[in-house]
Design an enzyme around this catalytic site. Structure first.
Site, short mmCIF file in Angstrom:
data_model
loop_
_atom_site.label_atom_id
_atom_site.label_comp_id
_atom_site.label_asym_id
_atom_site.label_seq_id
_atom_site.Cartn_x
_atom_site.Cartn_y
_atom_site.Cartn_z
N ILE A 59 0.82 -1.21 0.00
CA ILE A 59 0.00 0.00 0.00
C ILE A 59 0.85 1.26 0.00
CG2 ILE A 59 -1.74 1.26 1.27
CD1 ILE A 59 -2.37 -1.53 2.52
N ASP A 94 -9.37 38.28 -23.38
CA ASP A 94 -9.80 39.63 -23.74
C ASP A 94 -8.65 40.34 -24.39
OD1 ASP A 94 -12.29 39.57 -22.65
OD2 ASP A 94 -11.65 40.26 -20.68
N ASN A 129 8.13 3.01 3.80
CA ASN A 129 7.00 3.76 3.24
C ASN A 129 6.87 5.16 3.82
OD1 ASN A 129 6.37 1.67 1.61
ND2 ASN A 129 4.51 1.05 2.69
#
Ligand code: ADP
Ligand code: MG
Length: 919
Positions: A305, A349, A749
């Site tokens: 994970i 514009d 991790n």
């Protein structure tokens, strides 16, 4: 509150204010402490807690909770079932450690989300709404937060009404209060006292907080602020959702879900496989064996994970928003950061964005002639003289009050400034005419970009006139005749000459304005039906105004062209003016490109517009509502459209666009509110820079995802290799021992991988991102090639880790020593790989020292990872063991080999012009 039912003077007295001088600052301060800030409190406190709970219960975290539970279970078994105190204790340690990590991760997550919110709030503050008030007798712009009851406020087209007010003076003031009444047609306001029982929707002398001014101007007195306003009483309706997930966050959520499913499958499979292995080796399955298997399964699922991904993602996006703000592009939501990177059409514009908005009259045609103007000091003014009437009309029908005394105060509409300036050079000023001569302004119909004209009713002695100015083609339609050499000539006779003049000016890139007059009756002046009155004009003349293009824009447009982003000009100006400027700026490169006019758009169906819209680059004489149609037509081709706007009528187009862009300086409050990106300096170049930043941020996000996933693949594969390839004990190590422990994987991790990944968020672009095509917004974050590369690199890393483990086991080391060697091999493997992950070719093509933070985090990750193998405390906690110096050296440098080897292979192939993205 019943301020609508009392007389004006009584309202002012009630709040002890004054229409001329307003409140004093002192009084305003006192009232601020009495009434508080002018806000409707949003429920924020509760959600901080909610965010924390959310972080604790994310799917990823739930798996960790399951790990904690199972670890405790296994500890209980060790203790009660086998009376093995040592094992039981180490399982408890592990469970505690995982719990700590869950909280640290949730804390980080929470902290990061709060920080992201805070820095977004800070960014938004720069775009805080402003109001014009009168205090201490002076006009000031203040943050709407500081309004107090009794303040005198001025409102004009494009403003929000920021408090409940009673109108004191109004001029054609029209307001939309649909947020209160549901009714979206504008309501004409006045200042007359009303009956006591008048319904809210009928209180025409009141303005309500949250409404928008769509026409005219007004001055009012604040009667209620914050929670005491009508909208404050029904608050809750107003609460904005400020935590939308960005598309990337969504797709990452989906990605993690997929990964988790895959992980569940792999973990389940390897768990069952392990049971079989045990059964065949030992002839039975023991409870002890089952728990060994469980701990291996936990390690596997934790490794699969990408825990840190969501946190790192939001950090990187927030960094991105800050970088953009430094470059004067203010994004209001993180989602816009990535959308900008995918933008492939920019509709801009012209006036003020592409041009400087510094206007000067250079050409003119007055009373049938273009001679030099001569300045005469006049004692008398005669509106019956067409030459004088031209200038009188120019200055009185004008927002600006330019006179000899204040020639330098050039604030306001640049077109009007140019005209006032020009007139002053011929001796005409509004102030002089109004103060010293018998001219009175009765009523003003302000300029709006839909009508493309403006008119004013004046009184001169006992006569009344309508003065008009605007786009020549519009006025020409309303003109009966024109003054030529003092005589009125039927306009149909002169029309061809007039048109030729106009297009002659326009082809020189000049903005054209026609000036006209018409005598009206006193009755007409009072009734003032605008449409009728503006219909029988006599033209007095014509001016050509130059508005030079911004120098730096040409370069930006060229850059965007290289980046495959198409730039489209949208303007209310004449087609020829638009074309001349578009050519000058490089928006179109030859004359054959046609200009689409508002009238043509009007005559087209949505389908017809869609058919042509991809090829067109210039739209002229358009009204704001055409802008929205252009956006939608482009979006029908799946284009990602950024659209600029400044006026109140632009808001719907900005909201439809994928990126609505508002001017920070000249934009109205309403457009700023509907925009996703605010240009703090009003410059087109800022759009280009923001697009580039958007791309850079996206590239960084992609790189750190690559890094994170590669590590996950490496972790899972190294454990799986152990499960499938080791079938009998090696040396002192059982075949059931996992290659890495759960806590080692969590360490990788959360620390040694996520810190350098986070530093990737600070990377500069590699090469020139503006040489590439925009990313397709719905393309996956990682292409198939990159996914493959992640897999290849991760697997090779796993093989290295596994080989180191087997070597250690075979040389008779203990399980924890072998696991430690595997752990460090993994840590250093991914630390070397991070330099490859930030490059889309090979790691030799990027200077590793160009990102100091990366170097610092890599060093920190390396040293701290070695530290946890030496420190007895961490030895106990993580199951690590100290190693010998030569082994430290080996695990630090040997893992670099695969990364370098692959990069060398790639370089060799590249030199042979073979491009392979998947390794
Ligand atoms: P843009 O902002 O795209 O340049 P505008 O909508 O401001 O275009 O202007 C459109 C046309 O309206 C101009 O070409 C000019 O003829 C006319 N115009 C612009 N400003 C004024 C003004 N203040 N008063 C009268 N007419 C104006
Ligand atoms: Mg304009």
């Amino acid at each position: 509150m019943s301020e609508y039912a009392i007389r004006l003077s009584d309202v002012i007295e009630k709040f002890s204010s004054s229409i001329k001088t307003g409140l004093t600052s002192l009084e305003a301060d006192q009232r601020k402490s009495e009434y508080g800030l002018n806000v409707i409190e949003k429920e924020k406190k509760a959600s901080a807690f909610k965010i924390f709970i959310q972080s604790l219960s994310e799917p990823i975290t739930l798996i960790l909770w399951a790990a904690v539970f199972l670890t405790f279970l296994s500890s209980a078994y060790d203790f009660f079932g086998r009376s093995d105190l040592g094992h039981a204790l180490s399982s408890v340690y592990e469970a505690i450690a995982i719990t700590i990590i869950i909280f640290v991760n949730a804390g980080l997550n929470f902290f990061q989300k709060m920080k992201a919110r805070k820095s977004l709030d800070a960014l938004r503050k720069i775009s805080d709404r402003q109001v014009q008030v009168i205090r201490d007798g002076k006009r000031r712009r203040i943050s709407a937060l500081y309004l107090v009851p009794g303040d005198i406020v001025e409102a004009k087209m494009g403003d929000f009404i920021e408090a409940d007010i009673r109108w004191l003076q109004t001029s054609e003031l029209q307001v939309v209060e649909s947020h209160l009444t549901g009714e979206s047609t504008p309501i004409l306001k006045n200042n007359r006292k009303l009956a006591k029982d008048t319904q809210l929707a009928e209180r025409k002398n009141m303005g309500f907080s949250g409404s928008t001014v769509v026409n005219g101007t007004g001055i009012g007195i604040v009667v209620a602020t914050g929670p005491n306003t009508e909208i404050g009483k029904i608050a809750g309706l107003l609460q904005k959702q400020d935590f939308k997930q960005t598309p990337i966050e969504k797709s990452i959520h989906q990605l993690t879900k997929k990964i988790m499913l895959m992980a569940a499958f792999v973990v389940g499979f390897s768990f069952i496989y392990d049971l079989f292995k045990q059964y065949f080796n030992e002839g039975s399955i023991t409870v002890n064996g089952v728990f060994e298997n469980i701990s291996s399964a936990i390690a596997l699922s934790v490794g699969a994970i990408p825990d840190a991904l969501p946190v790192v993602l939001s950090i990187v996006l927030t960094i991105g928003a800050r970088i953009m703000a430094k470059n004067k592009g203010l994004v209001k939501s993180l989602a816009s950061v990535e959308t900008l990177g995918s933008t492939n059409f920019i509709a801009s514009d012209k006036t003020g964005t592409l041009t400087k908005n510094e206007m000067t009259v250079t050409n003119f045609f007055i009373n049938g002639a273009s001679d030099k103007i001569n300045k005469i000091d006049r004692q008398f003014f005669d509106i019956n003289d067409p030459y004088q009437a031209f200038f009188i009309s120019s200055v009185l029908n004008n927002e600006i009050e330019l006179s000899k005394e204040n020639v330098n105060s050039k604030i306001g509409n640049p077109t009007d400034i140019a005209l006032a300036d020009f007139s002053l050079r011929s001796g005409f000023s509004k102030k002089n005419l109004l103060d010293k001569h018998d001219f009175k302004i009765i009523k003003v119909f302000p300029f709006d970009s839909k009508r493309k004209m403006m008119s004013t009713i004046i009184q001169v002695e006992d006569k009344y006139y309508l003065l008009a100015k605007g786009a020549p083609d519009i006025l020409a339609k309303k003109a009966n005749d024109i003054f030529v050499q003092g005589k009125k000539v039927d306009f149909t006779v002169f029309k061809n000459d007039f048109d030729r003049l106009v297009s002659g000016y326009a082809k020189q890139a000049l903005r054209t304005i026609a000036i006209a007059i018409s005598e009206i009756t006193g009755q007409e002046a009072v009734k003032a039906d605008q449409l009728q009155l503006e219909n029988k004009l006599t033209l007095l003349g014509l001016v050509g105004i130059i508005d030079p293009p911004r120098e730096e824009v040409r370069k930006s447009i060229a850059t965007l062209k290289r980046a495959s982003v198409k730039v489209v000009m949208i303007t209310g100006d004449h087609a020829d003016t638009a074309k001349a400027i578009a050519k000058n700026l490089g928006i179109i490169d030859d004359d054959s490109k046609t200009v689409v006019t508002g009238k043509e758009i009007e005559s087209m169906s949505d389908q017809q517009l869609k058919d042509i819209v991809l090829d067109k680059r210039v739209y002229a004489r358009v009204s704001p509502d055409h802008k929205q149609r252009i956006v939608k037509a482009l979006q029908a081709h799946s284009q990602i459209v950024a659209m600029t706007g400044d006026g109140v009528n632009d808001a719907p187009a900005l909201r439809s666009a994928d990126i609505g862009i508002s001017m920070g300086i000249n934009g109205t409050e309403v457009t700023k509110d509907s925009a996703d990106l605010i240009l703090l300096d009003d410059k087109f170049t800022t759009i280009e820079k923001s697009v580039e930043s958007g791309r850079m941020i996206f590239a960084n996000i992609r790189n750190f995802i690559r890094q994170e996933l590669t590590t996950n693949v490496a972790e899972v594969m190294s454990i799986l290799l152990g499960t499938f390839l080791i079938t009998s004990p090696i040396g002192n190590i059982s075949e059931l021992t996992p290659t890495l422990t759960t806590l080692m994987i969590l360490w990788v991790n959360m620390i040694s991988d996520s810190l350098p990944s986070f530093a990737l968020g600070y990377d500069k672009a590699q090469g020139d991102l503006m040489n590439e095509k925009p990313r397709k917004i719905d393309a996956p974050i990682l292409s198939k090639n990159l996914l493959f590369r992640v897999f290849v690199r991760g697997s090779i890393m796993a093989v290295t880790v596994f080989a180191a483990y087997i070597w250690a086991a075979a040389s008779g080391m203990s399980a924890s020593q072998a696991q430690t060697i595997a752990f460090l091999t993994l840590v250093f493997g991914q630390l070397w790989h991070v330099f490859d992950a930030r490059s889309n070719s090979t790691l030799f093509r990027r200077n590793p020292f160009s990102n100091p933070l990366l170097i610092a985090t890599v060093l920190f990750a390396a040293l701290s990872s070695i530290f946890v193998t030496i420190s007895p405390f961490f030895n106990q906690f993580m199951g690590t063991s100290p190693l010998s110096f030569s082994i430290y050296l080996a695990v630090a440098f040997l893992p670099a080999l695969p990364t370098f080897a692959l990069s060398i292979i790639k370089e060799i192939l590249l030199s042979k012009k073979i491009k392979i993205d998947f390794i």
